[in-house]
Design a protein around this motif. Structure first.
Motif, PDB file in Angstrom:
ATOM      1  N   UNK A 336       0.925  -1.219   0.180  1.00 24.94           N
ATOM      2  CA  UNK A 336       0.038   0.049   0.012  1.00 24.94           C
ATOM      3  C   UNK A 336       0.752   1.066  -0.081  1.00 24.94           C
ATOM      4  N   UNK A 337       2.039   1.107   0.722  1.00 25.13           N
ATOM      5  CA  UNK A 337       2.788   2.450   0.833  1.00 25.13           C
ATOM      6  C   UNK A 337       3.852   2.263  -0.102  1.00 25.13           C
ATOM      7  N   UNK A 338       4.226   1.054  -0.762  1.00 25.13           N
ATOM      8  CA  UNK A 338       5.223   0.832  -1.753  1.00 25.13           C
ATOM      9  C   UNK A 338       4.872  -0.095  -2.728  1.00 25.13           C
ATOM     10  N   UNK A 339       4.039   0.302  -3.709  1.00 31.85           N
ATOM     11  CA  UNK A 339       3.563  -0.450  -4.563  1.00 31.85           C
ATOM     12  C   UNK A 339       4.478  -1.237  -5.424  1.00 31.85           C
ATOM     13  N   UNK A 340       4.210  -2.424  -5.728  1.00 28.14           N
ATOM     14  CA  UNK A 340       5.099  -3.174  -6.799  1.00 28.14           C
ATOM     15  C   UNK A 340       4.308  -2.881  -8.191  1.00 28.14           C
ATOM     16  N   UNK A 341       5.065  -1.993  -8.886  1.00 25.60           N
ATOM     17  CA  UNK A 341       4.316  -1.635 -10.112  1.00 25.60           C
ATOM     18  C   UNK A 341       4.964  -2.487 -11.197  1.00 25.60           C
ATOM     19  N   UNK A 342       5.739  -3.293 -11.208  1.00 22.34           N
ATOM     20  CA  UNK A 342       6.339  -3.932 -12.324  1.00 22.34           C
ATOM     21  C   UNK A 342       6.871  -5.347 -11.885  1.00 22.34           C
ATOM     22  N   UNK A 343       7.287  -6.113 -12.809  1.00 21.65           N
ATOM     23  CA  UNK A 343       7.971  -7.291 -12.324  1.00 21.65           C
ATOM     24  C   UNK A 343       9.551  -7.210 -12.554  1.00 21.65           C
ATOM     25  N   UNK A 344      10.189  -8.149 -12.259  1.00 23.26           N
ATOM     26  CA  UNK A 344      11.673  -7.965 -12.044  1.00 23.26           C
ATOM     27  C   UNK A 344      12.170  -8.808 -13.288  1.00 23.26           C
ATOM     28  N   UNK A 345      13.466  -8.278 -13.625  1.00 19.24           N
ATOM     29  CA  UNK A 345      14.178  -8.741 -14.668  1.00 19.24           C
ATOM     30  C   UNK A 345      14.483  -7.815 -15.712  1.00 19.24           C
ATOM     31  N   UNK A 346      14.690  -8.216 -17.063  1.00 17.18           N
ATOM     32  CA  UNK A 346      14.803  -7.012 -18.111  1.00 17.18           C
ATOM     33  C   UNK A 346      13.559  -6.310 -18.487  1.00 17.18           C
ATOM     34  N   UNK A 548       2.783 -10.051  -4.488  1.00 18.66           N
ATOM     35  CA  UNK A 548       4.107 -10.841  -4.523  1.00 18.66           C
ATOM     36  C   UNK A 548       5.256 -10.060  -4.364  1.00 18.66           C
ATOM     37  N   UNK A 549       6.449 -10.621  -4.329  1.00 18.68           N
ATOM     38  CA  UNK A 549       7.735 -10.153  -4.174  1.00 18.68           C
ATOM     39  C   UNK A 549       8.498 -10.255  -5.329  1.00 18.68           C
ATOM     40  N   UNK A 550       9.876  -9.558  -5.715  1.00 18.77           N
ATOM     41  CA  UNK A 550      10.442  -9.793  -6.730  1.00 18.77           C
ATOM     42  C   UNK A 550      11.156 -11.288  -6.775  1.00 18.77           C
ATOM     43  N   UNK A 551      11.263 -11.776  -5.515  1.00 19.15           N
ATOM     44  CA  UNK A 551      11.701 -13.329  -5.311  1.00 19.15           C
ATOM     45  C   UNK A 551      10.807 -14.510  -5.774  1.00 19.15           C
ATOM     46  N   UNK A 552       9.391 -13.841  -5.936  1.00 19.58           N
ATOM     47  CA  UNK A 552       8.377 -14.681  -6.360  1.00 19.58           C
ATOM     48  C   UNK A 552       7.944 -14.568  -8.059  1.00 19.58           C
ATOM     49  N   UNK A 553       8.032 -13.388  -8.700  1.00 18.95           N
ATOM     50  CA  UNK A 553       7.709 -13.130  -9.893  1.00 18.95           C
ATOM     51  C   UNK A 553       8.893 -12.349 -10.377  1.00 18.95           C
ATOM     52  N   UNK A 554       9.687 -13.072 -11.313  1.00 20.10           N
ATOM     53  CA  UNK A 554      10.687 -12.273 -12.003  1.00 20.10           C
ATOM     54  C   UNK A 554      11.205 -13.183 -12.949  1.00 20.10           C
TER      55      UNK A 554
END
Length: 785
Positions: A336-346, A548-554
């Motif tokens: 909520x305070x720090x949205x995950x706005x994109x997936x990780x990687x290239x 999710x987190x960058x360790x889950x979807x990347x």
């Protein structure tokens, strides 16, 4: 022969063999070399697909960040996607980019695919239509696309070496179909994958690249390898790959020139590749100005917000949405305070602004927003969120150059800033001045590979070498290992922080990728959940943002499970028990399990919503806009229910034994029901499907908005025969309350064809169903083909 072909052949005849060979390998990480004597400029490539990063992997060169490709596909709106493509072309032109390395049109075969957020859908037809609109939008702006990764690159495990075994029927009807569609749309490029298909690596796969792509489909663009995917000289040269990236080193160059001179590779093969590169350069303005159109002017912030709203998918709603008569709103969750706005990687870009849900909802008039963290599922710390500077140092610690950064994250992959002498560079020091808002024990971290020295106010607090874990070398910048340490800080006092890391340019290639992470002191996990429950109980409505987190979807790895990381499921259940008006916002790029779905008032899927996440969320929750999304992929209740799961090679092989039955077709064959079917999504109004008619290759449907507000519906046409159904066409309609609208949906020839050593139309009777989603037909008609 047309005039352009004659001109290109004349240019090729002016080049010697060494120059032609040089054009087939990158001059560096992101470009092909110029040839001034024929008027050829550098051809610059850049990663996408949600923005245009350019040649610098750094926040110093910001980009518009659109929602994830799954969100684009969830709009089912080809006109909107085409407009998004036009924006990306505008961004590419601004950054001097000729080729956008996108879109990704691999399929959601298994929900465990770690990179699914970067792909569109489980359905080959929907993927092809959205992909074609993306390609057309970008290329109408004079920028090339490279749909990728050709082909069957639908998972990440052992992606460099895995062999995918897939039958010809499934290959043609499912996995090649989106690529065939984007070629028909006029794609100027295409990227081959790392993996092998039926025993042959794709950069050497003459049967698929030369025979099918360039021969049968008549593709006249260029074929670029995925980065480092070319591992041979003759086999790749004869296999259809036109450009080996990156460069200038690799298995081509002098080795390929020798192969031509010794007669092992015909020079005509080289000429064909050069011709394709020159054609690309002409189309993108890198050859004598070419025919590049003038770009329009698009408001990127407004379009990013519109795409997010259109992609938001309302999975469940007991009437709590849109919000009414809400004076106090509990907003809970780390995202909520720090949205995950994109997936990780290239796929990563660096927007110059990100609107979090907290920022967006605080803009709602007359609503008091109360924020509680609840729980923090993040495995690694976020970059220290304050301005920083990167200092490039020589062997004696002298300053070569310095560059400001928006946050404490240093990334230069391939190329250094132009004012940095790579030959003299020996280290990069990241410096930041930070004044804590809270006193106590702050956590700091370094994420990267190699030796690091961290100081706080000149005192060394970390001095170690961090080793790379696992076998994927790309993990060094996609998901580097992290080391944490604690530092006592007083509130309101400034602290000078620095991280120094050895660096240099090797063979003209640079690699700098590390982050200084930070987290404020915080209560224990039980106390955080208890605080969230108290805030929720005292508010009119509770909104939990689960992510999710960058360790889950990347990029670089597949998922181990579909569970929300950390204690988020527990948090949601506790909040829902405290406040029956709990809305869960799922901030994820692909399916997650939702064991609490029946316990909450509404579930809204925002995907990875891009830089305007918070403003779009405020639009939808408040009812200023309707969530327009429909699922482009089926969501299981649990991973165990999913009919196709396997992404783990056995003896180096993943067998696609399920054939054409992936996605909803696999679910229907299994006899099990998912949590939410392909095509599902709710709006804020209701619709009646009134009539259906069919003539030739079109279906006409009339429907009426029977609710009390403006709405949007996605009319989905499924063809049914022999107990199976598949998506044959779709259209987006909009209507005011009480208004009847009529849509005519075109059905492509492929909807009634199968592959049997060639495409064959299956004649006979078909049932065509106009549906709200694949398992919710509203009208049907029988036609004879």
């Amino acid at each position: 022969m047309n005039t352009v072909a004659v001109e290109l052949d004349e240019l090729i005849n002016r080049l010697d063999l060494a120059t032609k060979i040089r054009l087939l390998t990158g001059a560096d990480m992101w470009s092909l070399p110029p040839v001034p004597e024929i008027g050829l400029d550098r051809l610059v490539m850049s990663d996408g697909p949600i923005g245009v990063r350019g040649e610098q992997w750094t926040s110093a060169d910001p980009s518009i960040a659109l929602p994830s490709p799954t969100a684009l596909a969830a709009t089912w709106d080809v006109d909107l996607v085409r407009r998004a493509g036009a924006l990306l072309a505008q961004e590419a032109r601004r950054k001097g980019v000729h080729v956008l390395l996108a879109p990704t049109i691999n399929l959601h075969r298994s929900p465990l695919g770690g990179r699914h957020f970067e792909c569109f859908s489980e359905d080959p037809y929907l993927t092809g239509e959205i992909g074609a609109a993306y390609v057309e939008g970008v290329q109408e702006g004079g920028v090339a696309t490279t749909p990728k990764h050709f082909v069957a690159n639908d998972f990440e495990t052992d992606r460099f070496t895995v062999d995918v075994e897939v039958g010809e029927k499934a290959l043609r009807e499912v996995y090649l179909r989106p690529f065939e569609r984007v070629v028909r749309a006029g794609a100027w490029g295409l990227m081959t994958a790392y993996n092998s298909v039926n025993g042959t690596t794709m950069t050497e796969h003459s049967a698929l690249v030369n025979d099918v792509l360039k021969g049968e489909w008549g593709f006249d663009g260029f074929v670029v390898s995925d980065w480092t995917a070319v591992r041979s000289t003759e086999a790749a040269a004869m296999g259809g790959t036109d450009v080996a990236m990156p460069g200038p080193f690799g298995p081509w160059g002098d080795k390929l020139e020798a192969a031509v001179r010794e007669g092992r590779v015909p020079e005509s093969v080289i000429d064909d590749r050069v011709r394709r590169i020159l054609r690309l350069a002409r189309r993108t303005g890198a050859l004598g100005g070419g025919d590049r159109p003038e770009p329009g002017v698009i408001d990127g912030v407004a379009l990013a917000r519109e795409v997010a709203v259109r992609g938001f998918t309302l999975l469940a709603n007991d009437g709590v949405l849109p919000l009414r008569d809400v004076r106090t709103l509990a907003l809970i969750g780390s995202a909520a305070g720090e949205a995950r706005v994109m997936g990780g990687g290239s796929a990563q870009v660096f927007p110059d602004r990100v609107v979090s849900p907290l920022d967006g909802l605080r803009g709602l008039e007359g609503v008091e927003v109360r924020h509680a963290l609840g729980t923090d599922p993040r495995v690694r710390l976020s970059p220290l969120a304050c301005p920083a500077v990167a200092q490039f140092l020589d062997e004696d610690g002298g300053l070569l150059a310095e560059h400001p950064l928006a946050a404490a994250e240093a990334r230069w992959v391939g190329q250094l800033p132009p004012d940095v002498d790579g030959e003299r560079l020996k280290a990069v020091r990241l410096r930041a001045s930070y004044t804590p808002g809270k006193g106590g024990r702050h956590e700091l971290s370094v994420a990267g590979v190699g030796p690091f020295t961290v100081t706080v106010n000149g005192e060394t607090v970390f001095d170690q070498a961090i080793e790379l874990e696992g076998g994927d070398p790309a993990a060094a910048f996609l998901s580097p290992p992290e080391r944490r340490f604690a530092v006592e800080m007083a509130a309101g006092e400034p602290y000078e922080l620095s991280v120094t890391h050895p660096a240099g340019a090797f063979g003209g290639m640079a690699f700098v990728a590390y982050t200084l992470g930070h987290a404020d002191p915080m209560p224990g996990p039980d106390e955080l959940i208890a605080e969230a429950v108290r805030v929720a109980a005292d508010s009119d409505v509770a909104v939990v943002v689960a992510s999710t987190t960058p360790e889950v979807e990347s990029e670089g790895f597949d998922r181990a499970n579909l569970r929300l990381p950390g204690r988020q499921d527990e948090l949601i259940r506790a909040v829902a028990a405290a406040n029956p008006r709990t809305v869960v916002v799922v901030n994820a790029g692909s399916p997650v399990e939702m064991p609490w779905a029946e316990e909450v008032a509404a579930v809204l899927l925002t995907w990875f919503p891009g830089q305007e996440a918070g403003t779009a969320l405020a639009d939808v929750l408040s009812g200023r806009a309707e969530p327009g999304g429909r699922l482009p992929t089926t969501w299981p209740t649990t991973l165990q229910d999913a009919p196709v799961v396997n992404v783990t090679p056995v003896d180096g092989v993943v067998a696609y034994d399920e054939g054409v039955h992936i996605g909803y077709r696999a679910w229907e064959r299994s006899g099990r029901a998912p949590a939410f079917w392909f095509g599902h999504g709710l709006g804020y109004t209701t619709w009646s499907y009134d009539s259906i008619a069919a003539e030739g290759d079109t279906v006409t449907v009339a429907l009426t908005n029977t609710g009390d507000r403006f709405g949007r519906e996605v009319v989905q046409i499924y063809a049914c025969r022999g107990g199976e159904r598949w998506l044959a066409g779709f259209d987006v309609v909009e209507a005011e309350p009480g208004q009847t609208v009529i849509t005519t949906v075109f059905l492509p020839e492929r909807a009634f064809q199968v592959w049997e050593d060639g495409w064959r139309t299956v004649e006979g009777e078909y049932t065509l169903r106009a549906s709200h989603h694949v398992a919710d037909p509203r009208l049907s008609i029988t036609v004879k083909i």
